[in-house]
Design an enzyme around this catalytic site. Structure first.
Site, PDB file in Angstrom:
ATOM      1  N   CYS A   1       0.868  -1.169   0.000  1.00  0.00           N
ATOM      2  CA  CYS A   1       0.000   0.000   0.000  1.00  0.00           C
ATOM      3  C   CYS A   1       0.909   1.224   0.000  1.00  0.00           C
ATOM      4  O   CYS A   1       2.139   1.095   0.075  1.00  0.00           O
ATOM      5  CB  CYS A   1      -0.922  -0.013   1.215  1.00  0.00           C
ATOM      6  SG  CYS A   1      -2.284   1.186   1.121  1.00  0.00           S
TER       7      CYS A   1
ATOM      8  N   LYS B   1     -10.790  -7.624   7.570  1.00  0.00           N
ATOM      9  CA  LYS B   1     -10.251  -6.622   8.473  1.00  0.00           C
ATOM     10  C   LYS B   1     -11.312  -5.538   8.690  1.00  0.00           C
ATOM     11  O   LYS B   1     -11.857  -5.045   7.697  1.00  0.00           O
ATOM     12  CB  LYS B   1      -8.984  -6.008   7.874  1.00  0.00           C
ATOM     13  CG  LYS B   1      -8.344  -4.914   8.710  1.00  0.00           C
ATOM     14  CD  LYS B   1      -7.130  -4.316   8.008  1.00  0.00           C
ATOM     15  CE  LYS B   1      -6.500  -3.212   8.850  1.00  0.00           C
ATOM     16  NZ  LYS B   1      -5.354  -2.568   8.194  1.00  0.00           N
TER      17      LYS B   1
ATOM     18  N   CYS C   1      -0.129   4.391   1.792  1.00  0.00           N
ATOM     19  CA  CYS C   1      -0.549   5.444   2.726  1.00  0.00           C
ATOM     20  C   CYS C   1       0.582   5.887   3.647  1.00  0.00           C
ATOM     21  O   CYS C   1       0.642   7.059   4.045  1.00  0.00           O
ATOM     22  CB  CYS C   1      -1.769   4.998   3.523  1.00  0.00           C
ATOM     23  SG  CYS C   1      -1.530   3.503   4.504  1.00  0.00           S
TER      24      CYS C   1
ATOM     25  N   GLU D   1     -16.179  -9.478  -3.081  1.00  0.00           N
ATOM     26  CA  GLU D   1     -14.788  -9.017  -3.085  1.00  0.00           C
ATOM     27  C   GLU D   1     -13.832 -10.207  -2.989  1.00  0.00           C
ATOM     28  O   GLU D   1     -12.820 -10.270  -3.701  1.00  0.00           O
ATOM     29  CB  GLU D   1     -14.544  -8.056  -1.921  1.00  0.00           C
ATOM     30  CG  GLU D   1     -15.249  -6.721  -2.028  1.00  0.00           C
ATOM     31  CD  GLU D   1     -14.511  -5.718  -2.904  1.00  0.00           C
ATOM     32  OE1 GLU D   1     -13.480  -6.088  -3.514  1.00  0.00           O
ATOM     33  OE2 GLU D   1     -14.970  -4.569  -2.986  1.00  0.00           O
TER      34      GLU D   1
ATOM     35  N   ARG E   1      -2.933   4.671  12.622  1.00  0.00           N
ATOM     36  CA  ARG E   1      -2.564   5.898  11.898  1.00  0.00           C
ATOM     37  C   ARG E   1      -1.402   6.593  12.589  1.00  0.00           C
ATOM     38  O   ARG E   1      -0.531   7.177  11.939  1.00  0.00           O
ATOM     39  CB  ARG E   1      -3.776   6.821  11.804  1.00  0.00           C
ATOM     40  CG  ARG E   1      -5.012   6.169  11.175  1.00  0.00           C
ATOM     41  CD  ARG E   1      -5.023   6.264   9.670  1.00  0.00           C
ATOM     42  NE  ARG E   1      -5.993   5.362   9.065  1.00  0.00           N
ATOM     43  CZ  ARG E   1      -7.304   5.619   8.945  1.00  0.00           C
ATOM     44  NH1 ARG E   1      -7.788   6.746   9.411  1.00  0.00           N
ATOM     45  NH2 ARG E   1      -8.091   4.740   8.354  1.00  0.00           N
TER      46      ARG E   1
ATOM     47  N   CYS F   1      -3.880   5.945  -0.265  1.00  0.00           N
ATOM     48  CA  CYS F   1      -3.318   4.625  -0.561  1.00  0.00           C
ATOM     49  C   CYS F   1      -2.825   4.449  -1.993  1.00  0.00           C
ATOM     50  O   CYS F   1      -2.698   3.320  -2.467  1.00  0.00           O
ATOM     51  CB  CYS F   1      -4.349   3.553  -0.223  1.00  0.00           C
ATOM     52  SG  CYS F   1      -4.770   3.514   1.541  1.00  0.00           S
TER      53      CYS F   1
ATOM     54  N   TYR G   1      -1.648  -7.704  17.312  1.00  0.00           N
ATOM     55  CA  TYR G   1      -0.676  -7.012  18.158  1.00  0.00           C
ATOM     56  C   TYR G   1      -0.502  -7.718  19.507  1.00  0.00           C
ATOM     57  O   TYR G   1       0.394  -7.368  20.270  1.00  0.00           O
ATOM     58  CB  TYR G   1      -1.108  -5.557  18.369  1.00  0.00           C
ATOM     59  CG  TYR G   1      -1.209  -4.811  17.060  1.00  0.00           C
ATOM     60  CD1 TYR G   1      -0.071  -4.307  16.436  1.00  0.00           C
ATOM     61  CD2 TYR G   1      -2.434  -4.646  16.407  1.00  0.00           C
ATOM     62  CE1 TYR G   1      -0.142  -3.648  15.220  1.00  0.00           C
ATOM     63  CE2 TYR G   1      -2.521  -3.993  15.189  1.00  0.00           C
ATOM     64  CZ  TYR G   1      -1.378  -3.492  14.598  1.00  0.00           C
ATOM     65  OH  TYR G   1      -1.458  -2.849  13.386  1.00  0.00           O
TER      66      TYR G   1
ATOM     67  N   LYS H   1     -11.784  -5.358   3.440  1.00  0.00           N
ATOM     68  CA  LYS H   1     -11.241  -4.384   4.381  1.00  0.00           C
ATOM     69  C   LYS H   1     -12.238  -3.238   4.493  1.00  0.00           C
ATOM     70  O   LYS H   1     -12.529  -2.556   3.512  1.00  0.00           O
ATOM     71  CB  LYS H   1      -9.885  -3.870   3.907  1.00  0.00           C
ATOM     72  CG  LYS H   1      -9.277  -2.816   4.825  1.00  0.00           C
ATOM     73  CD  LYS H   1      -7.926  -2.357   4.285  1.00  0.00           C
ATOM     74  CE  LYS H   1      -7.306  -1.282   5.151  1.00  0.00           C
ATOM     75  NZ  LYS H   1      -5.984  -0.850   4.645  1.00  0.00           N
TER      76      LYS H   1
ATOM     77  N   ARG I   1     -11.034   7.442   3.574  1.00  0.00           N
ATOM     78  CA  ARG I   1     -10.786   6.339   2.635  1.00  0.00           C
ATOM     79  C   ARG I   1     -12.059   5.583   2.296  1.00  0.00           C
ATOM     80  O   ARG I   1     -12.009   4.447   1.832  1.00  0.00           O
ATOM     81  CB  ARG I   1      -9.724   5.404   3.229  1.00  0.00           C
ATOM     82  CG  ARG I   1      -8.386   6.113   3.429  1.00  0.00           C
ATOM     83  CD  ARG I   1      -7.322   5.193   3.976  1.00  0.00           C
ATOM     84  NE  ARG I   1      -6.067   5.930   4.091  1.00  0.00           N
ATOM     85  CZ  ARG I   1      -5.298   5.947   5.165  1.00  0.00           C
ATOM     86  NH1 ARG I   1      -5.645   5.257   6.228  1.00  0.00           N
ATOM     87  NH2 ARG I   1      -4.186   6.652   5.188  1.00  0.00           N
TER      88      ARG I   1
END
Length: 346
Positions: free
Chosen positions: A136, A269, A138, A254, A225, A146, A335, A215, A237
């Site tokens: 990407c 996501k 961004c 998709e 961000r 993006c 994470y 997404k 976006r």
């Protein structure tokens, strides 16, 4: 006093179902029995740790909204990868913060860009570790969107087809540097096909694509961000990421299109707010590996609540990972990966 009609009805239904002969709690009273009948087992080998690599001199720059995570210099990345290797995680997903941004995000397609340099560092430390790169722009563009900017009618947006060419250059650069898998995340129409063609023409037919197929334009990306320094300088976006209120069938469409273009793994996501989409994708496309991204906002809000004393951090995090796997995710980008391994080792 006799039983009320409602209570009598409940008793009759319980008897018809087998109670007291059938007691579901028999499978729960003993810890060993609970373990025997578990359908979901948490496996660190199925977790991917996102890492943020910057081109500045500071070894580690704490991400204030994501406790426990830092932006890493290339030297600090070496230390991080040693720990990832020791913990037995399934791999890492790389995001880069360059020292210079421009309208086309040229660092993203450069062989000397921050991500290509990071890949080479990782492969020097742990050649066998799976390295996935986010495809990407961004993080690399001065405007924070993006891809290359363009218009759709009267609206400023990302130029889809110009960005496809850029994505092909980016993926090939990453593969040349040693990336084992690429993961396009910009939700450009045709992105998987463009990357597959570019990789194949460059001789990287073996490199798989894990596509961010569904997404959503989610409010849960806020801490990311900050971590990736990728907030858009204008607008948002929503013209290219999916509408959270869209019909679930749009997500299935998709995914179907990405698979037709050559995606090897598909992703949903965010994860926890879209468990229904994960389940639908898994059911509709049997045999296709499904990934889910347990995103920054999902991580940070649990940390914030735990710091207030409102939640048990460890139990909630492990419960979230369990729910994502139970919904049908084979792979989780999270994470929590390092902390969760240590909790399971206790």
């Amino acid at each position: 006093m006799g039983a009320t009609p409602a209570r009598r009805l409940i008793i009759e239904r319980c008897r018809a179902a087998g109670f007291p002969t059938v007691r579901m709690r028999r499978l729960r009273y003993h810890p060993a029995i609970r373990q025997l009948v578990q359908a979901v087992r948490l496996d660190p080998g199925r977790w991917i740790l996102p890492l943020f690599v910057h081109a500045r001199s500071e070894p580690r720059v704490p991400i204030s909204s994501m406790p426990g995570h830092d932006q890493l210099s290339l030297d600090a990345l070496r230390e991080e990868i040693e720990e990832v290797k020791r913990l037995g995680l399934g791999g890492v997903l790389l995001f880069g913060i360059p020292d210079h941004k421009d309208p086309l995000g040229s660092d993203a397609t450069s062989d000397q860009g921050i991500i290509c340099r990071a890949i080479r560092v990782i492969k020097d430390v742990a050649p066998e570790l799976l390295v996935i790169t986010d495809e990407c722009f961004c993080e690399y563009t001065s405007h924070g969107h993006c891809g290359a900017l363009g218009k759709a009618g009267a609206y400023d947006t990302v130029d889809n087809d110009q960005t496809l060419r850029m994505l092909g250059w980016q993926a090939v650069a990453h593969a040349r540097a040693g990336a084992d898998m690429v993961a396009p995340s910009g939700m450009m129409d045709g992105m998987v096909g463009a990357i597959r063609q570019a990789l194949d023409q460059a001789g990287f037919t073996h490199v798989p694509i894990m596509s961010y197929s569904a997404k959503y334009a989610s409010a849960f990306y806020g801490p990311f961000r900050e971590a990736a320094e990728s907030a858009p300088q204008f607008g948002d976006r929503r013209s290219y990421q999916m509408d959270p209120a869209a019909a679930a069938e749009q997500a299935l469409r998709e995914v179907e299109l990405d698979l037709a273009e050559g995606a090897d793994i598909v992703m949903v996501k965010p994860a926890t707010s879209y468990l229904d989409i994960i389940q639908l994708v898994k059911e509709r496309f049997p045999g296709v590996p499904v990934a889910a991204y347990n995103v920054s906002g999902e991580y940070s809000m649990v940390w914030a609540a735990a710091e207030k004393g409102w939640l048990d951090l460890q139990r909630v995090a492990l419960e979230m990972l369990t729910a994502i796997h139970r919904a049908g995710a084979d792979i989780i980008i999270t994470y929590w990966a390092k902390q969760a391994v240590k909790w399971l080792e206790q």
